[in-house]
Scaffold this motif. Sequence first.
Motif, PDB file in Angstrom:
ATOM      1  N   LYS A  91       0.844  -1.190   0.000  1.00  0.00           N
ATOM      2  CA  LYS A  91       0.000   0.000   0.000  1.00  0.00           C
ATOM      3  C   LYS A  91       0.881   1.241   0.000  1.00  0.00           C
ATOM      4  O   LYS A  91       2.032   1.202   0.395  1.00  0.00           O
ATOM      5  CB  LYS A  91      -0.920   0.018   1.226  1.00  0.00           C
ATOM      6  CG  LYS A  91      -1.918  -1.150   1.253  1.00  0.00           C
ATOM      7  CD  LYS A  91      -2.763  -1.103   2.488  1.00  0.00           C
ATOM      8  CE  LYS A  91      -3.727  -2.300   2.510  1.00  0.00           C
ATOM      9  NZ  LYS A  91      -4.554  -2.302   3.737  1.00  0.00           N
ATOM     10  N   THR A 110      -0.925   8.591  -0.835  1.00  0.00           N
ATOM     11  CA  THR A 110      -0.732   9.730  -1.733  1.00  0.00           C
ATOM     12  C   THR A 110      -0.475  10.966  -0.881  1.00  0.00           C
ATOM     13  O   THR A 110      -0.589  10.951   0.354  1.00  0.00           O
ATOM     14  CB  THR A 110      -1.976   9.938  -2.597  1.00  0.00           C
ATOM     15  OG1 THR A 110      -3.089  10.248  -1.762  1.00  0.00           O
ATOM     16  CG2 THR A 110      -2.277   8.678  -3.402  1.00  0.00           C
ATOM     17  N   THR A 118      -4.579   9.658   0.933  1.00  0.00           N
ATOM     18  CA  THR A 118      -5.422   8.561   0.463  1.00  0.00           C
ATOM     19  C   THR A 118      -4.590   7.290   0.287  1.00  0.00           C
ATOM     20  O   THR A 118      -3.512   7.337  -0.311  1.00  0.00           O
ATOM     21  CB  THR A 118      -6.096   8.918  -0.867  1.00  0.00           C
ATOM     22  OG1 THR A 118      -6.841  10.121  -0.710  1.00  0.00           O
ATOM     23  CG2 THR A 118      -7.017   7.778  -1.326  1.00  0.00           C
ATOM     24  N   GLU A 119      -5.075   6.162   0.800  1.00  0.00           N
ATOM     25  CA  GLU A 119      -4.353   4.895   0.684  1.00  0.00           C
ATOM     26  C   GLU A 119      -4.707   4.206  -0.636  1.00  0.00           C
ATOM     27  O   GLU A 119      -5.876   4.108  -0.998  1.00  0.00           O
ATOM     28  CB  GLU A 119      -4.721   3.983   1.848  1.00  0.00           C
ATOM     29  CG  GLU A 119      -3.885   2.721   1.929  1.00  0.00           C
ATOM     30  CD  GLU A 119      -4.278   1.876   3.129  1.00  0.00           C
ATOM     31  OE1 GLU A 119      -5.297   1.175   3.047  1.00  0.00           O
ATOM     32  OE2 GLU A 119      -3.556   1.922   4.148  1.00  0.00           O
ATOM     33  N   VAL A 120      -3.666   3.744  -1.385  1.00  0.00           N
ATOM     34  CA  VAL A 120      -3.880   3.035  -2.650  1.00  0.00           C
ATOM     35  C   VAL A 120      -3.154   1.700  -2.604  1.00  0.00           C
ATOM     36  O   VAL A 120      -2.146   1.547  -1.911  1.00  0.00           O
ATOM     37  CB  VAL A 120      -3.384   3.867  -3.864  1.00  0.00           C
ATOM     38  CG1 VAL A 120      -4.185   5.129  -4.005  1.00  0.00           C
ATOM     39  CG2 VAL A 120      -1.888   4.146  -3.741  1.00  0.00           C
ATOM     40  N   ILE A 134      -0.898  -0.981  -4.530  1.00  0.00           N
ATOM     41  CA  ILE A 134       0.072  -0.923  -5.623  1.00  0.00           C
ATOM     42  C   ILE A 134       0.419  -2.323  -6.105  1.00  0.00           C
ATOM     43  O   ILE A 134       0.237  -3.309  -5.391  1.00  0.00           O
ATOM     44  CB  ILE A 134       1.362  -0.192  -5.172  1.00  0.00           C
ATOM     45  CG1 ILE A 134       2.016  -0.966  -4.022  1.00  0.00           C
ATOM     46  CG2 ILE A 134       1.050   1.239  -4.785  1.00  0.00           C
ATOM     47  CD1 ILE A 134       3.355  -0.378  -3.585  1.00  0.00           C
ATOM     48  N   GLU A 193      -4.667  -0.754  -8.133  1.00  0.00           N
ATOM     49  CA  GLU A 193      -5.480   0.268  -8.792  1.00  0.00           C
ATOM     50  C   GLU A 193      -4.905   0.714 -10.121  1.00  0.00           C
ATOM     51  O   GLU A 193      -5.634   1.210 -10.974  1.00  0.00           O
ATOM     52  CB  GLU A 193      -5.658   1.454  -7.845  1.00  0.00           C
ATOM     53  CG  GLU A 193      -6.446   1.070  -6.595  1.00  0.00           C
ATOM     54  CD  GLU A 193      -6.687   2.265  -5.688  1.00  0.00           C
ATOM     55  OE1 GLU A 193      -6.658   3.399  -6.189  1.00  0.00           O
ATOM     56  OE2 GLU A 193      -6.907   2.046  -4.488  1.00  0.00           O
ATOM     57  N   ASP A 194      -3.609   0.551 -10.323  1.00  0.00           N
ATOM     58  CA  ASP A 194      -3.000   0.936 -11.601  1.00  0.00           C
ATOM     59  C   ASP A 194      -2.013  -0.155 -11.996  1.00  0.00           C
ATOM     60  O   ASP A 194      -0.964  -0.304 -11.377  1.00  0.00           O
ATOM     61  CB  ASP A 194      -2.286   2.280 -11.475  1.00  0.00           C
ATOM     62  CG  ASP A 194      -1.771   2.793 -12.817  1.00  0.00           C
ATOM     63  OD1 ASP A 194      -1.836   2.022 -13.803  1.00  0.00           O
ATOM     64  OD2 ASP A 194      -1.301   3.943 -12.882  1.00  0.00           O
ATOM     65  N   ARG A 252       3.073   2.775 -11.343  1.00  0.00           N
ATOM     66  CA  ARG A 252       2.730   3.326 -10.036  1.00  0.00           C
ATOM     67  C   ARG A 252       3.990   3.584  -9.237  1.00  0.00           C
ATOM     68  O   ARG A 252       4.819   2.694  -9.037  1.00  0.00           O
ATOM     69  CB  ARG A 252       1.815   2.361  -9.282  1.00  0.00           C
ATOM     70  CG  ARG A 252       1.595   2.678  -7.815  1.00  0.00           C
ATOM     71  CD  ARG A 252       0.918   4.004  -7.606  1.00  0.00           C
ATOM     72  NE  ARG A 252      -0.443   4.024  -8.141  1.00  0.00           N
ATOM     73  CZ  ARG A 252      -1.251   5.076  -8.063  1.00  0.00           C
ATOM     74  NH1 ARG A 252      -0.814   6.199  -7.514  1.00  0.00           N
ATOM     75  NH2 ARG A 252      -2.463   5.014  -8.570  1.00  0.00           N
TER      76      ARG A 252
END
Length: 464
Positions: free
Chosen positions: A28, A31, A35-37, A39, A71-72, A109
């Motif tokens: 994770k 940003t 915000t947590e994304v 990877i 997410e990407d 990412r």
Amino acid sequence: MNKRYTGVIASLAVCGMMAGLTGCSDDKQMTLDGTEVIIPTSITFECTETLPLAVGMDSLLVYTVGPETAEDKTLLFRSGDESIATVDENGLVHAVAVGETTISAVPKRLGAGTTASIFVQVIPEIIKATSIDVESQTPPSDEGKYYVTDEIQLTNTIYPADVTYQRVAWVSSNPEIASVDEAGKVTLLKEGDVEIYCVAQDRSGVRGEFKLHVDPFIEVQSLTINSTLENLSLPSDGIRLDVTYTPSNGTAGSVQWESNNESVATVNRGVVTPVGFGSAVITATCTATGQTATIEVTVANGKYFWNGANGFRGWICSNDQAAEERTAGYWRVFFPDPGTGKWRRDIKRDLSNGNHVWHSDYPVYAIKTNLQKGGNNTFDIRDAGSPKDNNGTELSDGTRLIMWDPTGKWTGFHEFNLFQVKIADIPNENVDKSQPYYDIFWIGSFKNKQEAIDFAENEIKNKK
């Protein structure tokens, strides 16, 4: 392309430092707005480790990025040597010149830190498949059938041997009857006919096929063994028992078989293989009902019989100076050319690796042969001297028996650690140089010489 990729690497390095300050978990990233994304953490190329390409050829890389929740999943590609092969932002590899290089990929990412690579070999031209053979590594049942619930492992051989792409795909013509996985493992699901295809992945359109008829699995409710297995000899291949199943179309695989003495005989699906002297009880059990049937197997002490059916198993020539030929009917032993001397080519039992011949209730050894007359036919048996049988006993079909009778020399079992028959000193004029060989039709042990002669003559009579 290099400048664009170098700029990306610089950006990754900067963002990597920023990510380090945020204290993110392994998969994770935070940003700048908190915000947590999720990877990417893995990249897998869906092809062989080496990708062969002909000069001027393009190939779009197929890959997966994990985890699925990333997410990407966009990747950035790079060629280790663009004079050999280039790659664009979509993973399309273009072969430029003969040579080798590496194509690498990283997630777009920032801060992901995951990489993958594939080795690219650029060759002058692609050699495509011309044919594919498909074989089963899983034998069918004793009846030669495959049944619902069976699993079959298929293998393939692609021709020519130097084909560029060995990769294949396995396909079932009817997955409801039989499914097949990417390794060629087939699972039989339903009664019927089906073809399993092995398809070359080099755009040649070549495929091999394996046809299957799938029979239903029917439990045997009861059975009767009709065979008798007494006074057997060694060596012996499997002997299929005469079994009556109820119902008659019951699946043999629904019956369990076992031997109470596997040092004497083993059993597999109703096929009994004698392996030693003595007695054993073979038991068959219907798994559906528990009903059983038995048969006693007896292998007579010291009884041997070697012929074309068992390949004269364990017998060898004493040297490799000439050829030999083994068929279902005979063992043909060729003489090495002696020039102007006498002809000789011995045979013997291979007693290496703990193998031995045992002497007991069947002490007389006989060889049926068409050996040329003259010379010395000598049994060279350690502990037994070297008895000679130069002329042998003539049989009604023109062949002869060479025999050795040590009756009374031992009692009970006696182990030989040398068992050789010298075929020597045959006069030069007795051998046709255009056919310099002799045939052996069988070798056996008997209770006495007359039994050996009677056996040979009865065999001749029954063949007429």
